[in-house]
Write an enzyme that holds these catalytic residues in place. Structure first.
Site, PDB file in Angstrom:
ATOM      1  N   PHE A 137       0.790  -1.120  -0.071  1.00  0.00           N
ATOM      2  CA  PHE A 137      -0.075   0.133  -0.047  1.00  0.00           C
ATOM      3  C   PHE A 137       1.053   1.427   0.061  1.00  0.00           C
ATOM      4  O   PHE A 137       1.744   1.326   0.887  1.00  0.00           O
ATOM      5  CB  PHE A 137      -1.027  -0.023   1.207  1.00  0.00           C
ATOM      6  CG  PHE A 137      -1.959   1.046   1.012  1.00  0.00           C
ATOM      7  CD1 PHE A 137      -3.194   0.964   0.245  1.00  0.00           C
ATOM      8  CD2 PHE A 137      -1.686   2.286   1.561  1.00  0.00           C
ATOM      9  CE1 PHE A 137      -4.018   1.913   0.095  1.00  0.00           C
ATOM     10  CE2 PHE A 137      -2.799   3.482   1.529  1.00  0.00           C
ATOM     11  CZ  PHE A 137      -3.628   3.296   0.839  1.00  0.00           C
TER      12      PHE A 137
ATOM     13  N   ASP B 167       1.383  -4.231   8.777  1.00  0.00           N
ATOM     14  CA  ASP B 167       0.296  -3.279   8.588  1.00  0.00           C
ATOM     15  C   ASP B 167      -1.105  -4.014   8.526  1.00  0.00           C
ATOM     16  O   ASP B 167      -1.173  -4.977   7.671  1.00  0.00           O
ATOM     17  CB  ASP B 167       0.436  -2.674   7.398  1.00  0.00           C
ATOM     18  CG  ASP B 167      -0.647  -1.371   7.337  1.00  0.00           C
ATOM     19  OD1 ASP B 167      -1.665  -1.803   7.762  1.00  0.00           O
ATOM     20  OD2 ASP B 167      -0.474  -0.558   6.409  1.00  0.00           O
TER      21      ASP B 167
ATOM     22  N   TYR C  72     -11.140   2.602  10.010  1.00  0.00           N
ATOM     23  CA  TYR C  72     -12.456   2.829   9.136  1.00  0.00           C
ATOM     24  C   TYR C  72     -12.783   1.704   7.893  1.00  0.00           C
ATOM     25  O   TYR C  72     -13.597   1.947   7.427  1.00  0.00           O
ATOM     26  CB  TYR C  72     -12.095   4.256   8.334  1.00  0.00           C
ATOM     27  CG  TYR C  72     -10.963   4.503   7.411  1.00  0.00           C
ATOM     28  CD1 TYR C  72     -10.739   3.816   6.144  1.00  0.00           C
ATOM     29  CD2 TYR C  72      -9.758   5.062   7.944  1.00  0.00           C
ATOM     30  CE1 TYR C  72      -9.682   4.309   5.253  1.00  0.00           C
ATOM     31  CE2 TYR C  72      -8.855   5.420   7.161  1.00  0.00           C
ATOM     32  CZ  TYR C  72      -8.566   5.050   5.768  1.00  0.00           C
ATOM     33  OH  TYR C  72      -7.739   5.167   5.207  1.00  0.00           O
ATOM     34  N   LYS C  73     -12.090   0.534   8.282  1.00  0.00           N
ATOM     35  CA  LYS C  73     -12.492  -0.617   7.344  1.00  0.00           C
ATOM     36  C   LYS C  73     -13.291  -1.304   7.945  1.00  0.00           C
ATOM     37  O   LYS C  73     -14.440  -1.191   8.407  1.00  0.00           O
ATOM     38  CB  LYS C  73     -11.073  -0.865   6.701  1.00  0.00           C
ATOM     39  CG  LYS C  73     -10.251  -0.037   5.820  1.00  0.00           C
ATOM     40  CD  LYS C  73      -9.247  -0.959   5.335  1.00  0.00           C
ATOM     41  CE  LYS C  73      -8.120   0.202   4.537  1.00  0.00           C
ATOM     42  NZ  LYS C  73      -8.752   0.927   3.375  1.00  0.00           N
TER      43      LYS C  73
ATOM     44  N   ARG D 182     -12.399  -4.652  -7.203  1.00  0.00           N
ATOM     45  CA  ARG D 182     -12.295  -5.272  -5.847  1.00  0.00           C
ATOM     46  C   ARG D 182     -13.759  -5.409  -5.000  1.00  0.00           C
ATOM     47  O   ARG D 182     -14.140  -4.538  -5.001  1.00  0.00           O
ATOM     48  CB  ARG D 182     -11.131  -4.378  -5.174  1.00  0.00           C
ATOM     49  CG  ARG D 182     -10.797  -5.028  -3.905  1.00  0.00           C
ATOM     50  CD  ARG D 182      -9.655  -4.180  -3.344  1.00  0.00           C
ATOM     51  NE  ARG D 182     -10.394  -3.007  -2.740  1.00  0.00           N
ATOM     52  CZ  ARG D 182      -9.516  -2.184  -1.746  1.00  0.00           C
ATOM     53  NH1 ARG D 182      -8.411  -2.377  -1.521  1.00  0.00           N
ATOM     54  NH2 ARG D 182     -10.311  -1.040  -1.404  1.00  0.00           N
TER      55      ARG D 182
END
Lengths: 405, 405
Positions: A123, A192, A217-218, A364
């Site tokens: 990422f 991560d 926030y996921k 995705r």
């Protein structure tokens, strides 16, 4: 396919939890891996924080509502979701900022070693944080493809820093094996967990991980841009020093001393004053995930993504799978290549089916186990089949790129 | 005293704005310099963000509600309050984190110079951020008392970093003179505006300041722990490099490139994903301040604090003034020494009068010009007079320290 989906939903032990979320009418949401849905309870919690704690309590709420204890309190609630002890996790800042802190800490703990090892295509923010410190002459970036990471570990490497579940492909690293390899080479390890926490099994203690960061926030449903979390293994609590030494990480912040003295343990990860409104929403989301517990979340995630994968193979063979086929080797998401992925994604959104697109040609789909149903997954496959077979994606308005893709 | 106060309130051009805030019944709030009060409009704004933007819009709101533009949009609204151009200010992270970014940037811009010059007794986090970078071997801290700062500026100094209005005494630096002195010595200047923005006149452009940071939760009424802001003078936009290079500060974050490339201008100050709930509350508070405008806010602040200072001198001579007597030499606050400051502060709070205490013996009263009335100030002096004359502070429950003081 839809009959099978309905039967699976009827037997789903998590089906009651869907009602804990506010999902818009007519929307099938397969992007909880990008932004989690709104837990209904969060609305009431925020109202309490705004009206009662801020409006009425004002400055007194730092004590009376225990605002001051928020980062540690949320950390303790996240801990069981990632195989950590409650005093090893804290909620603060963003993933990016926490990465800078922990890279800095690792460099101090491995004097003479300057390399941070990661993989290309990680990422972006993870790599950028290494590059930012490299720009200050503090670190050196080394990238090794995922099958060559072990060869990349030598006596120059201070820290192996990887994202456990890949944001784009969903491929999951073997955390235990890579942690051991890094330790054997004398390096520390930072995981991560942004695409892992709340969706796949993570056992930081069991894997002997040194550091971790993750996203609020996921799958934790903490709200847009929710604060992140950080983990520091207990064995490093006495010695680690991170560079962003703000007053909230001081042993006695309200002594207003000129000299920084680190707070005990993971609390020294704190920098500035925590954003209480954002923290309250995060806490509410985390509580809901903790109530459900990791075991049923993982079981549902695997069953749901397997259902989708099988249906896609049958009904949408035009989409080329990107993610590992075996559910224990991937996160709670499935990605597919298609040269027209962007337009297909827009055509799905126009039908109320929200997945997401990752540059340049990947679609995705995320399966947030707490609120996505098998019927959602089945309907998404059916819609995609129709879009592909009719060429419905081939319209100019589906090809125009937005600011955030 | 109270009759005079009522007359002053009747003539106050800002009196209507008090009704824009939700102040609890029976409370006189003289701590807006620590945590600003709740603007009524913020409640509705947050509800919109939670219900409509997050709940219904979900991930789409990054575009449709322009979440992605939030940091720059808020920065542009703060700019006129601090004498900056709209593209020179951005809202992000905390003051602490922004200090680390800008100290790092300054060190890169002054190769060969490693000293960060500040004053002892500066707000602790400011000094701690220097110490954190010193711990990484990147910087050296030098402290000079405020009347010896100019002597402390030599060819080793990369950055002069000062808090414009002192958090404890309220004393205000001559920003123009010190900025010029630093520039004459070849150093850059960073002003911490935490106790200035929204309360005292600040003209960063006119003073030729290089960098600034400031707090969102004091006079800007952005909510507890609201995100901070940062200013970078336009002349540095092409060249400055800050070390916390997160993906949101990338020129094209959604290209997901492995290589960091800074966004244009002040946008490269961004690191991680902005906390949208906290940002929405900040934006709401900032909008209200911008509507009022700096000129009437400054005029009211000076009149109000002068009224309080004069009344205190007459009615509470036991309290020894700490702050400069002349209103142009201080912030919107007045501090007083008393050996029993902590207990006196608690006795005031028990009467619904909220000021605050700063270790070890200072009582601090803040005059947020948008919602504090002259009557508030007069009643506070009257209560303090009664507490001092009757010794009402001398009770065990007023001497027990809380976690946050």
């Amino acid at each position: 396919m839809l009959d099978e989906a309905k039967a699976l939903d009827a037997a789903d032990p998590l089906r009651a939890y869907r009602d804990q979320f506010d999902l818009p009418e007519g929307v099938i949401y397969l992007d909880g891996n990008s932004l989690g849905a709104l837990p209904k309870r969060t609305r009431g919690r925020l109202q309490q924080v705004v009206d009662t704690e801020w409006g009425d309590g004002l400055i007194r709420s730092w004590n009376s509502a225990d605002w001051i204890g928020t980062p540690q309190r949320i950390g303790a609630k996240i801990a069981p979701l990632i195989g950590a002890q409650s005093h090893e996790v804290i909620a603060c800042d963003s993933v990016s900022v926490n990465l800078t802190k922990l890279i800095g800490a690792a460099l101090k703990m491995r004097p003479g070693r300057t390399v941070i090892l990661s993989e290309p295509g990680n990422f972006p923010t993870d790599l950028y944080m290494i590059q930012g410190l490299a720009g200050q002459g503090m670190a050196e970036q080394r990238l090794a493809h995922r099958d060559q990471i072990i060869e990349g570990l030598n006596e120059d490497v201070a820290l192996l820093m990887l994202t456990h579940v890949h944001y784009k492909t969903g491929a999951m690293f073997d955390m235990a094996a890579l942690t051991k390899a890094a330790h054997d080479a004398g390096a520390l390890v930072l995981w991560d967990l942004s695409h892992s926490g709340g969706a796949v099994p993570v056992d930081l203690n069991e894997c002997d991980a040194d550091f971790a960061v993750g996203c609020g926030y996921k799958y934790l449903n903490g709200g847009p841009g929710a604060p992140a979390y950080a983990y520091v293994a207990e064995r490093h609590h006495e010695t680690f020093q991170q560079p962003i030494t703000g007053w909230m990480g001081h042993a006695r912040p309200f002594a207003f001393s000129d000299e920084y003295e680190p707070a005990e343990g993971v609390s020294r990860m704190l920098a500035g004053t925590p954003p209480i409104l954002a923290m309250a929403a995060l806490e509410s989301g985390v509580e809901l995930m903790a109530e459900i517990g990791m075991e049923p979340l993982v079981a549902k995630s695997r069953a749901l993504s397997e259902f989708f994968r099988t249906a896609m193979a049958e009904h949408c063979p035009q989409m080329e799978p990107v993610s590992p086929a075996h559910p224990t080797q991937r996160g709670s998401q499935l990605s597919y290549y298609h040269p027209e992925a962007y337009a297909i994604c827009q055509a799905l959104i126009a039908r109320g089916i929200i997945g997401d697109f990752r540059d340049p040609d990947v679609l995705r789909f995320g399966f947030a186990p707490a609120y996505v149903s098998f019927e959602d997954a089945g309907k998404a496959v059916a819609a995609l089949k129709e879009i592909l077979e009719t060429g419905a994606w081939d319209r100019p308005e589906f090809k125009q790129r937005a600011a955030v893709t």
